[in-house]
Scaffold this active site. Sequence first.
Site, PDB file in Angstrom:
ATOM      1  N   ARG A 166      10.713  13.385 -43.014  1.00 56.71           N
ATOM      2  CA  ARG A 166      10.775  12.619 -41.766  1.00 56.71           C
ATOM      3  C   ARG A 166      10.868  11.115 -42.075  1.00 56.71           C
ATOM      4  O   ARG A 166      11.078  10.691 -43.208  1.00 56.71           O
ATOM      5  CB  ARG A 166       9.533  12.909 -40.925  1.00 56.71           C
ATOM      6  CG  ARG A 166       9.289  14.410 -40.618  1.00 56.71           C
ATOM      7  CD  ARG A 166      10.218  14.927 -39.542  1.00 56.71           C
ATOM      8  NE  ARG A 166       9.940  16.309 -39.162  1.00 56.71           N
ATOM      9  CZ  ARG A 166       9.104  16.690 -38.187  1.00 56.71           C
ATOM     10  NH1 ARG A 166       8.400  15.790 -37.508  1.00 56.71           N
ATOM     11  NH2 ARG A 166       8.956  17.965 -37.884  1.00 56.71           N
ATOM     12  N   CYS A 175      -1.689  10.612 -28.833  1.00 49.58           N
ATOM     13  CA  CYS A 175      -0.363  11.225 -28.818  1.00 49.58           C
ATOM     14  C   CYS A 175       0.160  11.278 -27.386  1.00 49.58           C
ATOM     15  O   CYS A 175      -0.565  11.022 -26.428  1.00 49.58           O
ATOM     16  CB  CYS A 175      -0.408  12.621 -29.436  1.00 49.58           C
ATOM     17  SG  CYS A 175      -1.192  13.865 -28.383  1.00 49.58           S
ATOM     18  N   CYS A 177      -3.488  18.527 -28.569  1.00 48.40           N
ATOM     19  CA  CYS A 177      -3.516  19.839 -29.216  1.00 48.40           C
ATOM     20  C   CYS A 177      -3.947  19.635 -30.656  1.00 48.40           C
ATOM     21  O   CYS A 177      -4.053  18.497 -31.127  1.00 48.40           O
ATOM     22  CB  CYS A 177      -2.143  20.517 -29.122  1.00 48.40           C
ATOM     23  SG  CYS A 177      -0.951  19.937 -30.346  1.00 48.40           S
ATOM     24  N   LYS A 216       8.096  20.652 -42.042  1.00 46.18           N
ATOM     25  CA  LYS A 216       8.278  19.203 -42.067  1.00 46.18           C
ATOM     26  C   LYS A 216       7.591  18.575 -43.277  1.00 46.18           C
ATOM     27  O   LYS A 216       6.659  19.133 -43.851  1.00 46.18           O
ATOM     28  CB  LYS A 216       7.739  18.587 -40.774  1.00 46.18           C
ATOM     29  CG  LYS A 216       6.266  18.859 -40.515  1.00 46.18           C
ATOM     30  CD  LYS A 216       5.884  18.401 -39.126  1.00 46.18           C
ATOM     31  CE  LYS A 216       4.447  18.800 -38.779  1.00 46.18           C
ATOM     32  NZ  LYS A 216       4.094  18.433 -37.395  1.00 46.18           N
ATOM     33  N   CYS A 244       5.035  16.896 -23.655  1.00 49.24           N
ATOM     34  CA  CYS A 244       4.933  17.704 -24.866  1.00 49.24           C
ATOM     35  C   CYS A 244       4.626  19.154 -24.506  1.00 49.24           C
ATOM     36  O   CYS A 244       3.617  19.446 -23.849  1.00 49.24           O
ATOM     37  CB  CYS A 244       3.862  17.157 -25.805  1.00 49.24           C
ATOM     38  SG  CYS A 244       3.694  18.145 -27.317  1.00 49.24           S
ATOM     39  N   CYS A 266      -0.867  15.044 -34.352  1.00 51.76           N
ATOM     40  CA  CYS A 266       0.107  13.947 -34.451  1.00 51.76           C
ATOM     41  C   CYS A 266      -0.556  12.571 -34.449  1.00 51.76           C
ATOM     42  O   CYS A 266      -0.027  11.634 -35.032  1.00 51.76           O
ATOM     43  CB  CYS A 266       1.116  14.050 -33.313  1.00 51.76           C
ATOM     44  SG  CYS A 266       2.161  15.523 -33.392  1.00 51.76           S
ATOM     45  N   LYS A 272       6.267  14.611 -44.812  1.00 48.56           N
ATOM     46  CA  LYS A 272       5.995  13.236 -44.401  1.00 48.56           C
ATOM     47  C   LYS A 272       5.594  12.381 -45.596  1.00 48.56           C
ATOM     48  O   LYS A 272       4.742  12.781 -46.393  1.00 48.56           O
ATOM     49  CB  LYS A 272       4.893  13.213 -43.342  1.00 48.56           C
ATOM     50  CG  LYS A 272       5.259  13.977 -42.070  1.00 48.56           C
ATOM     51  CD  LYS A 272       4.142  13.970 -41.049  1.00 48.56           C
ATOM     52  CE  LYS A 272       4.554  14.694 -39.767  1.00 48.56           C
ATOM     53  NZ  LYS A 272       3.482  14.690 -38.753  1.00 48.56           N
ATOM     54  N   ARG A 290      13.945  10.839 -31.053  1.00 47.32           N
ATOM     55  CA  ARG A 290      13.156  10.040 -32.000  1.00 47.32           C
ATOM     56  C   ARG A 290      14.108   9.260 -32.887  1.00 47.32           C
ATOM     57  O   ARG A 290      14.984   9.834 -33.534  1.00 47.32           O
ATOM     58  CB  ARG A 290      12.252  10.949 -32.830  1.00 47.32           C
ATOM     59  CG  ARG A 290      11.281  10.212 -33.729  1.00 47.32           C
ATOM     60  CD  ARG A 290      10.342  11.191 -34.417  1.00 47.32           C
ATOM     61  NE  ARG A 290       9.468  11.845 -33.444  1.00 47.32           N
ATOM     62  CZ  ARG A 290       8.941  13.052 -33.615  1.00 47.32           C
ATOM     63  NH1 ARG A 290       9.229  13.753 -34.702  1.00 47.32           N
ATOM     64  NH2 ARG A 290       8.142  13.568 -32.713  1.00 47.32           N
TER      65      ARG A 290
END
Length: 574
Positions: free
Chosen positions: A143, A428, A473, A207, A434, A477, A209, A74
């Site tokens: 991120r 996603c 899932c 994480k 993934c 995302c 954001k 990424r």
Amino acid sequence: MSEKKLSANEGIKTRSNYLRGTIAEGLADLSTGSLSEDDQQLLKFHGSYQQDDRDLRPDRRKHRLEKAFSFMLRIRLPGGVATPHQWLETDRMAMQYANETIKLTTRQAFQLHGVIKSNLKRTIKEINDCAMDTIAACGDVNRNVMCNPNPFLSSVHAEVIQAARDISAHLTPQTRAYHEIWLDGEKMTTTEEEQEPIYGKTYLPRKFKITIAVPPSNDVDIFANDLSFIAIVENGKVVGYNVAIGGGMGMTHGNEATYPRIADVIGYCPAEKVVDVAEKVVLVQRDYGDRTDRKHSRLKYTVQDYGVDWFLKQINSYLGYDLEPTRPYHFEDNGDRYGWVEDEAGNFHFTLFVSGGRVLDTPTYPMLTGLREIAKIHDGDFRLTANQNLMIANVSAKKRAEVEALLEKYGMHRAHEQSAMRLATIACVALPTCGLALAEAERYLPEVITNLEEKLEEYGLRHDAITVRMTGCPNGCGRPFISEIGFVGRGPDRYNVYLGGGHAGQRLSKLYRQDVAAGEIIDLLSPILKRYAKEADEGEHFGDFVIRTGYVNATVQGDDFHKNIKPEATATAG
């Protein structure tokens, strides 16, 4: 009562020597395409996930072969802005080291898929050689910082992109591990322990954001993020930002202690204080976030558990001054504006629809090649949108004709001449790469939309921009829990269907049907769309309609998300 045990990842971080682990040694071991489990966790801080091609698993298992391991990289782009040179270099690396595609993410970053271990270091070094990086693109840190690409007010965009870059730079981990491992930087020889002035030795609990939005567009979905800033513009200048905290999308099927949450707008800060506020919110989360249960470790749970007022008090204490009262703002939608737009400075911007954010060549649509040719002559920049689309931005008047000719030559000039629903989709990556995916998303959503479009034409809804998002899932995302129609993978070819999110991303959706077979989706939604076409009030959005007419209950916040869900009771609403 004894203290709860820290999560395993906390130990990995503590032992890692500031994110080094044994990554360098693992890269040198060519007897396997994989890294150790601990190093796979640490690798995320460096911007990469180990994956394998799940389509190939059965055959490789049959032949007793190791999984087809590869790595996703990424590339951080604060604010989603890349130069033509950076686009061309990303294109080259995708062709040379990855799977010949570029993925535009929902966080305005590039992703390369299919990089094998022996090419990983080389690829990261070449990313850095063109003034981009991968550090902190993943992991328990801040991120990629997002901001509105705003083609209308170029002066405002210049201010918010600079704010995004300043926040990103300030919150970037300071460990030398990244330079040592990937860029052959000089290794530390001092006996003094390395320092992380903001994160400390164990970084954040999970994480983090950050986004910046410029009303009336909420295309970065500020309510779905840990920390967001809403630009307050006066006389063409950003004077400050409203501050929103505690948003987040992820949850776990069957675990009611996990849930998506909409951010709370808690105050205002002058423009010159935005980096300071960002740091202090991160510090509060660092000090009070849950490090015992990673499913409960995001900022949204800290806010929900302690309360918004408590969190605001902590922020003010860390700042040494109080946030000011929130200033008025208004969002209209969270979508992109396609085609050509001219800004007040006389520059032109073309926003290209990119299905699922996947830039590639097909026999009938050579988009990757076309964008490569445009990048060779482009005198502006490229801007990745939070909806996985691409803006060819700041095209000068003298270059517009050349760009238009290339768009037409490669079939891109009419990419947005599709149903408004298709243009409002996000998917996603999901399968096959993934490791968390339970169902298809990027490869399947276009088929769902194609089938729905027949109904849209029949009902006269072709031009209604109903937001539709699909994820493989429940980690969210693609931000499905704030879309007007959301599909969340539950198992192979099975989805939970959510309805009622806000058209501007300001409200959570609700579970309408659980465990729906893929083949039943069209029959499930068609009667609702038909009724919407007939009964919607003037200007009423689909998400508002399904709440007003009782298909789903009005959404609630936090840990109430799973309550009052009665999909069986809504069966007669259609």
